[in-house]
Design an enzyme around this catalytic site. Structure first.
Site, PDB file in Angstrom:
ATOM      1  N   GLU A  79       0.809  -1.224   0.000  1.00 25.57           N
ATOM      2  CA  GLU A  79       0.000   0.000   0.000  1.00 25.57           C
ATOM      3  C   GLU A  79       0.839   1.270   0.000  1.00 25.57           C
ATOM      4  O   GLU A  79       0.314   2.364  -0.227  1.00 25.57           O
ATOM      5  CB  GLU A  79      -0.942  -0.005   1.210  1.00 25.57           C
ATOM      6  CG  GLU A  79      -2.064  -1.027   1.083  1.00 25.57           C
ATOM      7  CD  GLU A  79      -3.004  -1.037   2.276  1.00 25.57           C
ATOM      8  OE1 GLU A  79      -2.620  -0.507   3.332  1.00 25.57           O
ATOM      9  OE2 GLU A  79      -4.108  -1.579   2.132  1.00 25.57           O
ATOM     10  N   GLU A 110       6.757 -21.729   9.042  1.00 24.05           N
ATOM     11  CA  GLU A 110       7.103 -20.797  10.111  1.00 24.05           C
ATOM     12  C   GLU A 110       8.120 -21.375  11.088  1.00 24.05           C
ATOM     13  O   GLU A 110       8.723 -20.639  11.878  1.00 24.05           O
ATOM     14  CB  GLU A 110       5.853 -20.352  10.863  1.00 24.05           C
ATOM     15  CG  GLU A 110       5.212 -21.416  11.730  1.00 24.05           C
ATOM     16  CD  GLU A 110       4.047 -20.849  12.538  1.00 24.05           C
ATOM     17  OE1 GLU A 110       4.052 -21.053  13.753  1.00 24.05           O
ATOM     18  OE2 GLU A 110       3.153 -20.205  11.958  1.00 24.05           O
TER      19      GLU A 110
END
Length: 293
Positions: A79, A110
Site C-alpha cells: 500500500e 514458520e
C-alpha cells in the site's frame, strides 16, 4: 502458556451465545487492540525516529512474518506505493512459505529459522535497511532467524510481538510489545492480536512517510494517480490546497504527470512545473519548504 494461547475465562460458553451477542463480543474485544497499540506509542515513535535517517539514505523497509502477521506485513508494504509513491523495490515483504503462503497456508514454513535467515540474505539486507519482524507469539522460528540475520547485516531491526518478554521484541534493536492478552477464540491471533499489528504497522509507516515529506498539512500529496478514482483525488487535493478551480488544477497536473506536489507549488507560486519540481528537489520534497523558498 503464552497469553495469546490462553483460553479467555470470560467466554467459555462462546459457542452458546445468541448470534447478536456473539457478534458484539467479538467486536468489543477489538477495542483492546487499540489500547495495546496506544500503550506502545512511545516505542513506535522511537522506531519512526530510528528508521528515518536510514530511509533518507536510500534504505528499504523489509517486512518479515509468518501466517497472519506475514500477510499483514505484505499488505502494509504494497500500500505504500499508491499512497505515498514509495518505490516498490524499497518495500520488501518476506513471508514464511514464500509468495504462495499469501493465499494458502504452507505448513511448517514458520518453523524454519534457517529459511528466515536465508531469505534475509537473499534480499541483500544491509545497513541502511529497516527490518520489521512480526510475530504474535513473539517466538516464531522463521522470524527469529530472519531477525538475527538482519542484525548481523547491520540493519535496524524492529520487533513486533503480542506477548510480554517475547524473543522477537527482546532481540530486536527496538522491541514493540502489543499486549493484547487472551483471544475471544483461544489462540486465534487473526483477531485482536492481528488488529493491533495492522494498526501498529499503519501507524509506523504512515508516520514515517509524514516525516519523509510525503504529506502536506494532512493532505496525501505524493499519491500515484494510477486509476480514475486517484486521478479525481489528485485534482481535488490540488484544488483544495491551492484554491484553484478543478479545471486549472487538472491542466497543471497534466503537465507534471499528475504529481500533486509539483502542481501545488506551480499553482501557488505561479511558476512553470519544471521550476516547481526543482524547488521541491532542493527542499527535499517538502511542499511547505518549497512554498517558503
Amino acid at each position: 502458556m503464552l497469553n495469546t494461547e490462553t483460553p479467555d475465562p470470560q467466554h467459555v460458553s462462546l459457542d452458546q451465545y445468541p448470534t447478536a451477542e456473539l457478534v458484539n463480543v467479538l467486536v468489543d474485544d477489538q477495542f483492546n487492540a487499540v489500547d495495546a497499540v496506544r500503550a506502545a506509542g512511545p516505542r513506535i515513535a522511537a522506531a519512526v525516529t530510528a528508521a528515518l535517517p536510514r530511509m533518507e539514505q536510500g534504505g528499504r523497509l523489509v517486512y518479515v512474518g509468518a501466517g497472519t502477521s506475514g500477510r499483514l506485513g505484505v499488505l502494509d508494504s504494497v500500500e505504500l506505493y499508491p499512497t505515498f509513491s514509495w518505490p516498490h523495490e524499497r518495500a520488501v515483504a518476506l513471508l514464511a512459505g514464500g509468495t504462495d503462503a499469501m493465499f494458502v497456508a504452507v505448513e511448517g514454513a514458520e518453523d524454519d529459522a534457517e529459511q528466515g535467515a536465508a531469505d534475509v540474505r537473499g534480499a541483500y539486507v544491509g545497513a541502511n535497511d529497516v527490518v520489521l519482524a512480526l510475530a504474535a507469539s513473539g517466538a516464531t522460528p522463521y522470524v527469529l532467524g530472519a531477525l538475527r540475520a538482519a542484525r548481523a547485516a547491520g540493519a535496524l531491526t524492529i520487533g513486533f510481538a503480542n506477548n510480554p518478554d517475547a524473543p522477537v521484541a527482546n532481540e530486536a534493536e527496538i522491541g514493540i510489545t502489543l499486549d493484547t492478552g487472551t483471544e475471544t477464540i483461544s489462540g486465534s491471533t487473526r483477531l485482536k492480536a492481528g488488529t493491533s499489528q495492522k494498526i501498529a504497522l499503519n501507524t509506523f509507516s504512515s508516520a514515517l512517510m509524514v516525516r519523509l515529506n510525503k504529506v502536506y498539512g494532512n493532505l496525501m500529496v505524493d499519491l500515484k494517480a494510477t486509476n480514475a478514482k486517484l486521478v479525481r483525488r489528485a485534482i481535488h487535493l490540488t484544488s483544495f490546497a491551492t484554491g484553484a478551480g478543478e479545471e486549472a488544477a487538472e491542466a497543471v497536473l497534466a503537465q507534471c504527470d499528475f504529481h500533486v506536489k509539483v502542481a501545488i507549488v506551480a499553482l501557488s507560486k505561479n511558476i512553470p512545473v519544471e521550476q516547481a519540481r526543482a524547488l521541491l528537489e532542493s527542499a527535499r520534497g517538502s511542499v511547505r519548504a518549497a512554498l517558503a523558498g
